[in-house]
Design an enzyme around this catalytic site. Structure first.
Site, PDB file in Angstrom:
ATOM      1  CB  SER A 235      -1.077   0.116   0.999  1.00  9.76           C
ATOM      2  OG  SER A 235      -0.727  -0.946   1.909  1.00  9.76           O
TER       3      SER A 235
ATOM      4  CG  HIS B 285      -2.566  -0.466  -3.453  1.00  8.54           C
ATOM      5  ND1 HIS B 285      -2.852   0.591  -3.056  1.00  8.54           N
ATOM      6  CD2 HIS B 285      -2.992  -1.401  -2.095  1.00  8.54           C
ATOM      7  CE1 HIS B 285      -3.320   0.736  -1.871  1.00  8.54           C
ATOM      8  NE2 HIS B 285      -3.388  -0.319  -1.254  1.00  8.54           N
TER       9      HIS B 285
ATOM     10  CG  ASN C 101      -2.619   4.060   1.597  1.00 12.00           C
ATOM     11  OD1 ASN C 101      -3.938   4.153   2.127  1.00 12.00           O
ATOM     12  ND2 ASN C 101      -2.275   2.594   1.036  1.00 12.00           N
TER      13      ASN C 101
ATOM     14  CD  GLU D  79      -3.464   3.507  -5.404  1.00 12.23           C
ATOM     15  OE1 GLU D  79      -3.304   4.827  -5.899  1.00 12.23           O
ATOM     16  OE2 GLU D  79      -3.181   2.994  -4.523  1.00 12.23           O
TER      17      GLU D  79
HETATM   18  N1  CAA Z   1     -15.523  -8.107   3.914  1.00  9.95           N
HETATM   19  C1  CAA Z   1     -15.981  -8.718   3.058  1.00  9.95           C
HETATM   20  N2  CAA Z   1     -17.107  -8.434   2.329  1.00  9.95           N
HETATM   21  C2  CAA Z   1     -17.663  -7.323   3.098  1.00  9.95           C
HETATM   22  C3  CAA Z   1     -17.226  -6.771   4.180  1.00  9.95           C
HETATM   23  C4  CAA Z   1     -15.982  -7.195   4.824  1.00  9.95           C
HETATM   24  N3  CAA Z   1     -15.183  -6.644   5.782  1.00  9.95           N
HETATM   25  N4  CAA Z   1     -17.941  -5.425   4.710  1.00  9.95           N
HETATM   26  C5  CAA Z   1     -18.880  -5.566   3.908  1.00  9.95           C
HETATM   27  N5  CAA Z   1     -18.821  -6.742   2.912  1.00  9.95           N
HETATM   28  C6  CAA Z   1     -19.663  -6.901   1.775  1.00  9.95           C
HETATM   29  C7  CAA Z   1     -21.203  -7.396   2.403  1.00  9.95           C
HETATM   30  O1  CAA Z   1     -20.914  -8.910   2.539  1.00  9.95           O
HETATM   31  C8  CAA Z   1     -22.081  -7.140   1.222  1.00  9.95           C
HETATM   32  O2  CAA Z   1     -21.828  -8.105   0.228  1.00  9.95           O
HETATM   33  P1  CAA Z   1     -23.094  -8.762  -0.425  1.00  9.95           P
HETATM   34  O3  CAA Z   1     -23.281  -8.009  -1.637  1.00  9.95           O
HETATM   35  O4  CAA Z   1     -22.645 -10.040  -0.453  1.00  9.95           O
HETATM   36  O5  CAA Z   1     -24.183  -8.668   0.556  1.00  9.95           O
HETATM   37  C9  CAA Z   1     -21.358  -5.583   0.603  1.00  9.95           C
HETATM   38  O6  CAA Z   1     -19.843  -5.772   1.189  1.00  9.95           O
HETATM   39  C10 CAA Z   1     -22.056  -4.798   1.084  1.00  9.95           C
HETATM   40  O7  CAA Z   1     -22.292  -4.645   2.482  1.00  9.95           O
HETATM   41  P2  CAA Z   1     -23.441  -3.928   3.391  1.00  9.95           P
HETATM   42  O8  CAA Z   1     -24.583  -3.933   2.610  1.00  9.95           O
HETATM   43  O9  CAA Z   1     -23.366  -4.893   4.599  1.00  9.95           O
HETATM   44  O10 CAA Z   1     -22.621  -2.921   3.820  1.00  9.95           O
HETATM   45  P3  CAA Z   1     -22.269  -1.330   3.290  1.00  9.95           P
HETATM   46  O11 CAA Z   1     -23.041  -1.240   2.163  1.00  9.95           O
HETATM   47  O12 CAA Z   1     -22.255  -0.512   4.386  1.00  9.95           O
HETATM   48  O13 CAA Z   1     -20.840  -1.529   2.578  1.00  9.95           O
HETATM   49  C11 CAA Z   1     -18.596  -1.534   2.704  1.00  9.95           C
HETATM   50  C12 CAA Z   1     -19.665  -1.996   3.367  1.00  9.95           C
HETATM   51  C13 CAA Z   1     -18.499  -1.954   1.339  1.00  9.95           C
HETATM   52  C14 CAA Z   1     -17.457  -1.985   3.600  1.00  9.95           C
HETATM   53  C15 CAA Z   1     -18.564   0.287   2.904  1.00  9.95           C
HETATM   54  O14 CAA Z   1     -18.935   0.685   4.102  1.00  9.95           O
HETATM   55  C16 CAA Z   1     -17.404   1.030   2.269  1.00  9.95           C
HETATM   56  O15 CAA Z   1     -17.089   0.972   0.992  1.00  9.95           O
HETATM   57  N6  CAA Z   1     -16.292   1.266   3.021  1.00  9.95           N
HETATM   58  C17 CAA Z   1     -15.238   1.835   2.791  1.00  9.95           C
HETATM   59  C18 CAA Z   1     -14.111   0.786   2.628  1.00  9.95           C
HETATM   60  C19 CAA Z   1     -13.052   1.527   2.049  1.00  9.95           C
HETATM   61  O16 CAA Z   1     -12.639   2.703   2.030  1.00  9.95           O
HETATM   62  N7  CAA Z   1     -11.870   0.528   1.780  1.00  9.95           N
HETATM   63  C20 CAA Z   1     -10.592   1.121   1.346  1.00  9.95           C
HETATM   64  C21 CAA Z   1      -9.758   0.737   2.513  1.00  9.95           C
HETATM   65  S1  CAA Z   1      -8.342   1.303   2.051  1.00  9.95           S
HETATM   66  C22 CAA Z   1      -7.397  -0.201   1.640  1.00  9.95           C
HETATM   67  O17 CAA Z   1      -7.845  -1.096   1.370  1.00  9.95           O
HETATM   68  C23 CAA Z   1      -5.985   0.124   1.039  1.00  9.95           C
HETATM   69  C24 CAA Z   1      -5.032   0.260   1.784  1.00  9.95           C
HETATM   70  O18 CAA Z   1      -3.953   0.295   1.208  1.00  9.95           O
HETATM   71  C25 CAA Z   1      -5.166   0.706   3.176  1.00  9.95           C
END
Ligand code: CAA
Length: 287
Positions: free
Chosen positions: A119, A140, A190, A152
């Site tokens: 990342s 990424h 990031n 990415e």
């Molecule tokens: N793991 C796997 N699947 C997940 C999950 C998790 N932790 N959390 C939610 N999901 C899935 C659910 O199972 C659901 O899937 P289905 O279609 O099978 O039902 C889907 O995501 C949507 O979930 P929900 O309806 O329960 O919840 P939501 O609409 O609130 O979405 C979310 C959840 C997708 C996590 C949303 O809150 C979101 O987009 N959050 C931001 C996530 C983000 O910014 N990620 C990037 C982080 S940075 C990174 O990863 C890179 C780095 O270098 C640090």
């Protein structure tokens, strides 16, 4: 070169998610980790995710069976000889990642592409630690991998254009939207995200609002799907700290200096979802 078999190193949060989306796209996957326990846990999470894909009609039951049959788990680096493309998703430390590539090198074919899911660590530097810098690229993914669209794609200074094209094609084959980004610390994601999370931790430390207040402001006022502190818990506070350290040390700018509260929480082992406690508590994990 057609990519049939993808090697994934690391069966944790990111690795198992990457393996899941590659299997769902019809690739064969060899999933490598250091212990049977780790690979078994990763395989269980993949099976659960694929079952959910069937429930949601993203794949058929037959497709699910095929995907499960296309997964090989292993603790032996030699099994990665079958891979056309290897994606490493291990701890966010240069030495650990470089060590993985050095271990794989003698087992993998010279034409096999190596990719890192780092990342923030320099792709140019990781590529230079291998014997195949032209065949090395950053790929990424985002957490949760099966849901998030972005990948990415990060060429190092030495990466050949064909390697970048293959990486873009592989990400697209898994239903992702690849975005090409140059090799600078933290890339785009990031470089922008971590200062926001860090600032949210400063707000908490200074008592500007409590965790729920800070997250509510960003969700309701900025339409973010999660608040920055919730998101930090999802990513892992240790991962956030490691990324901030890379930004701070490589860009030599105090604005990236990690908040002391973040450092303290990591020292306490309060790492977010994975340990049951971060800025919030997670009863399921604690139990
Ligand atoms: N793991 C796997 N699947 C997940 C999950 C998790 N932790 N959390 C939610 N999901 C899935 C659910 O199972 C659901 O899937 P289905 O279609 O099978 O039902 C889907 O995501 C949507 O979930 P929900 O309806 O329960 O919840 P939501 O609409 O609130 O979405 C979310 C959840 C997708 C996590 C949303 O809150 C979101 O987009 N959050 C931001 C996530 C983000 O910014 N990620 C990037 C982080 S940075 C990174 O990863 C890179 C780095 O270098 C640090």
């Amino acid at each position: 070169m057609e990519i049939k078999t993808v090697g994934v190193v690391g069966a944790g949060q990111m690795g198992h998610g990457i393996a899941h989306v590659m299997l769902r796209a019809g690739h064969k996957v060899v999933l490598l980790d250091t212990t049977e326990n780790f690979v078994d846990a990763g395989a269980k999470r993949i099976a659960k995710g694929l079952a959910r894909d069937v429930e949601k009609a993203r794949i058929t039951a037959e497709g699910c069976e095929q995907a499960l049959a296309s997964l090989k788990t292993t603790t032996e680096a030699a099994d990665l000889a079958a891979a056309d493309f290897v994606i490493e998703a291990v701890t966010e430390k240069f030495n650990v990642k470089a060590g993985v590539f050095r271990t794989l090198e003698p087992h993998c074919r010279p034409e096999t592409i190596f990719a890192s899911n780092t990342s923030s660590i320099s792709i140019t530097r990781l590529a230079a630690a291998t014997q195949r810098p032209t065949k090395f690229v950053g790929l990424h993914f985002f957490n949760p991998v099966p849901v998030m669209k972005l990948v990415e794609v990060v060429p190092g200074l030495q990466t050949a254009p064909e390697t970048v094209e293959q990486a873009i094609a592989l990400a697209a084959s898994a239903g992702k939207t690849p975005v090409r980004v140059n090799d600078f610390p933290g890339f785009v994601s990031n470089r922008v995200l971590m200062p926001m999370i860090n600032e949210a931790v400063f707000c908490l430390m200074e008592g500007v609002a409590d965790a729920q207040g800070i997250d509510s402001v960003m969700k309701l006022g900025m339409n973010h799907p999660m608040g920055p502190l919730e998101l930090a818990d999802l990513i892992g506070l240790d991962v956030c700290l490691d990324i901030l350290k890379v930004l701070y040390e490589s860009l030599r700018d105090p604005k990236y200096g990690p908040c002391p509260l973040l450092e303290k929480m990591v020292a306490a082992g309060w790492l977010g979802h994975k340990t049951g406690r971060g800025f919030y508590e997670y009863a399921e994990k604690k139990a």
